[in-house]
Design a protein around this motif. Structure first.
Motif, PDB file in Angstrom:
ATOM      1  N   TYR A  70      28.425 -25.691  15.797  1.00 50.46           N
ATOM      2  CA  TYR A  70      27.461 -24.976  16.731  1.00 50.46           C
ATOM      3  C   TYR A  70      26.134 -24.595  16.282  1.00 50.46           C
ATOM      4  CZ  TYR A  70      31.219 -25.312  20.563  1.00 50.46           C
ATOM      5  OH  TYR A  70      32.414 -25.475  21.194  1.00 50.46           O
ATOM      6  N   LEU A  71      26.215 -24.053  15.234  1.00 52.66           N
ATOM      7  CA  LEU A  71      25.037 -23.332  14.665  1.00 52.66           C
ATOM      8  C   LEU A  71      24.209 -24.678  14.112  1.00 52.66           C
ATOM      9  CD1 LEU A  71      26.550 -20.115  12.720  1.00 52.66           C
ATOM     10  CD2 LEU A  71      25.532 -20.154  15.064  1.00 52.66           C
ATOM     11  N   GLU A  72      24.781 -25.401  13.320  1.00 53.27           N
ATOM     12  CA  GLU A  72      23.873 -26.643  13.144  1.00 53.27           C
ATOM     13  C   GLU A  72      23.192 -27.234  14.145  1.00 53.27           C
ATOM     14  OE1 GLU A  72      26.544 -28.955  10.875  1.00 53.27           O
ATOM     15  OE2 GLU A  72      26.898 -27.318   9.157  1.00 53.27           O
ATOM     16  N   ALA A  73      23.830 -27.274  15.325  1.00 49.47           N
ATOM     17  CA  ALA A  73      23.274 -27.992  16.520  1.00 49.47           C
ATOM     18  C   ALA A  73      21.913 -27.177  17.021  1.00 49.47           C
ATOM     19  CB  ALA A  73      24.381 -28.308  17.582  1.00 49.47           C
ATOM     20  N   GLY A  74      21.951 -25.853  16.698  1.00 47.83           N
ATOM     21  CA  GLY A  74      20.698 -25.119  17.100  1.00 47.83           C
ATOM     22  C   GLY A  74      20.994 -24.054  18.172  1.00 47.83           C
ATOM     23  N   ALA A  75      22.418 -23.589  18.003  1.00 52.33           N
ATOM     24  CA  ALA A  75      22.883 -22.665  18.942  1.00 52.33           C
ATOM     25  C   ALA A  75      22.125 -21.267  18.769  1.00 52.33           C
ATOM     26  CB  ALA A  75      24.197 -22.235  19.256  1.00 52.33           C
ATOM     27  N   THR A  76      21.619 -20.665  19.663  1.00 48.86           N
ATOM     28  CA  THR A  76      20.941 -19.096  19.296  1.00 48.86           C
ATOM     29  C   THR A  76      21.860 -18.210  19.549  1.00 48.86           C
ATOM     30  OG1 THR A  76      20.330 -19.075  21.547  1.00 48.86           O
ATOM     31  CG2 THR A  76      18.557 -20.252  19.818  1.00 48.86           C
ATOM     32  N   GLY A  77      23.215 -18.535  20.027  1.00 45.25           N
ATOM     33  CA  GLY A  77      24.215 -17.385  20.271  1.00 45.25           C
ATOM     34  C   GLY A  77      25.630 -18.216  20.455  1.00 45.25           C
ATOM     35  N   LEU A  78      26.687 -17.385  20.373  1.00 43.63           N
ATOM     36  CA  LEU A  78      28.004 -17.918  20.738  1.00 43.63           C
ATOM     37  C   LEU A  78      28.342 -17.039  22.174  1.00 43.63           C
ATOM     38  CD1 LEU A  78      29.313 -19.131  17.387  1.00 43.63           C
ATOM     39  CD2 LEU A  78      28.025 -20.551  19.081  1.00 43.63           C
ATOM     40  N   THR A  79      29.230 -17.507  22.913  1.00 45.13           N
ATOM     41  CA  THR A  79      30.288 -16.753  23.815  1.00 45.13           C
ATOM     42  C   THR A  79      31.493 -17.128  23.643  1.00 45.13           C
ATOM     43  OG1 THR A  79      28.247 -16.588  25.378  1.00 45.13           O
ATOM     44  CG2 THR A  79      30.420 -16.005  25.924  1.00 45.13           C
ATOM     45  N   VAL A  80      32.228 -16.299  23.234  1.00 41.13           N
ATOM     46  CA  VAL A  80      33.759 -16.626  23.076  1.00 41.13           C
ATOM     47  C   VAL A  80      34.596 -15.867  24.051  1.00 41.13           C
ATOM     48  CG1 VAL A  80      33.371 -17.097  20.604  1.00 41.13           C
ATOM     49  CG2 VAL A  80      34.366 -14.851  21.308  1.00 41.13           C
ATOM     50  N   LEU A  81      35.911 -16.353  24.300  1.00 40.53           N
ATOM     51  CA  LEU A  81      37.015 -15.986  25.185  1.00 40.53           C
ATOM     52  C   LEU A  81      36.253 -15.996  26.806  1.00 40.53           C
ATOM     53  CD1 LEU A  81      38.528 -12.932  23.556  1.00 40.53           C
ATOM     54  CD2 LEU A  81      39.010 -15.320  22.865  1.00 40.53           C
ATOM     55  N   GLY A  82      35.561 -16.997  26.843  1.00 44.56           N
ATOM     56  CA  GLY A  82      35.055 -17.190  28.353  1.00 44.56           C
ATOM     57  C   GLY A  82      36.245 -17.922  29.198  1.00 44.56           C
TER      58      GLY A  82
END
Length: 307
Positions: A37-49
């Protein structure tokens, strides 16, 4: 510790929870997934959605997953954690736990019992009182919650609750709602608007004033590229890239099968080891897998043509 702010923008990828076929959490796949996800360019992550199978986890498992992801992220991007629950005791306990681990903020969806505008405003006012100075995301997902929140009610909440810093806009597609919220004289401060629904309306949402996406798709690099090009004013390039991925994005949005399709694709890409969902969960037929494979092949061909 990075805190979620009203400047949140880009792509906050909704992370899946990888499992072994026997139902155990696959922590090694969690690490690969974060890296991807970070290599793909994500500026943040959301977990337990909602697409992270959070209700299927014990409290201890939720803590372990969040801790593993935060350790792997190592402060490079903000991590938001879903803490929606029927009662405030659970929301409070989950929030304290994940914030102590280093989360940037939490996300709260309204319970389905809310019926009136005043009830919705009161609920989020009480959530803010409960959470204190913890920044949080208002998840507006009426298709899942059954709670319809009008632009005027959203405006009331954001004007009255300073710790509510971001709207996860997931109405279907709700483009007029974004326009209404961005109109002069509505919300008396800047807020972040990040959109959901698998990115199906992302170019139009960006055109209406959204700051990006907070959703999942097996190819998050599509959303990153669309947001980047829309932000630079290159709507045609953004649309061309979006169109190349749209057949698979549409297929992934099937109610009841979407997460199974996403996990199958992530496993096919080598990002997670298994496409297993924790029971109860849908499983893909051989025919459905073949359909995904065909869509991926056509997508790769289209992308090669775009250059």
């Amino acid at each position: 510790m990075t805190q979620l702010t009203t400047d949140a923008a880009g792509v906050y990828v909704i992370a899946v929870t990888p499992f072994h076929p026997d139902g155990r959490i696959d922590m090694e796949s969690c690490d690969r997934m974060v890296d991807f996800y970070l290599e793909a360019g994500a500026t943040g992550l959301t977990v337990l959605g909602m697409m992270g199978e959070a209700p299927k986890l014990t409290v201890e498992e939720s803590r372990d997953v969040v801790a593993r992801i935060l350790t792997r992220v190592a402060g490079r991007v903000p991590v938001v954690v879903g803490v929606s629950a029927p009662g405030f005791a659970q929301i409070d306990a989950l929030t304290r736990m994940v914030m102590d681990l280093g989360a940037a903020g939490v996300m709260v969806a309204p319970p389905g019992s809310l019926r009136t505008d005043d009830q919705i405003v009161t609920y989020y006012t009480q959530v803010a009182d409960l959470l204190g100075d913890v920044p949080f995301v208002l998840q507006d997902f009426p298709l899942a919650t059954g709670v319809q929140i009008s632009p005027k009610v959203i405006t009331r909440i954001f004007n009255d609750v300073p710790t509510c810093v971001c709207l996860k806009h997931e109405d279907w597609p709700g483009l007029e709602k974004i326009t209404a919220l961005r109109a002069p004289g509505m919300i008396d401060r800047r807020i972040s608007i990040l959109c959901g629904n698998g990115g199906l309306y992302l170019p139009e949402e960006m055109g209406r004033g959204a700051d990006g996406a907070m959703t999942g798709f097996a190819y998050p690099e599509m959303m990153v590229s669309v947001v980047e090009h829309m932000s630079k004013g290159d709507a045609d390039r953004a649309q061309d890239i979006f169109d190349a991925y749209l057949p698979l994005a549409r297929f992934e949005q099937q109610p009841g099968l979407g997460l199974a399709i996403r996990k199958y694709t992530l496993a096919k890409r080598g990002i997670i080891a298994h496409d297993a969902l924790r029971k109860p969960g849908a499983a893909l037929s051989d025919l459905a897998r073949a359909e995904v494979d065909r869509l991926i092949a056509r997508q790769e061909k289209r992308l090669a043509e775009l250059g």
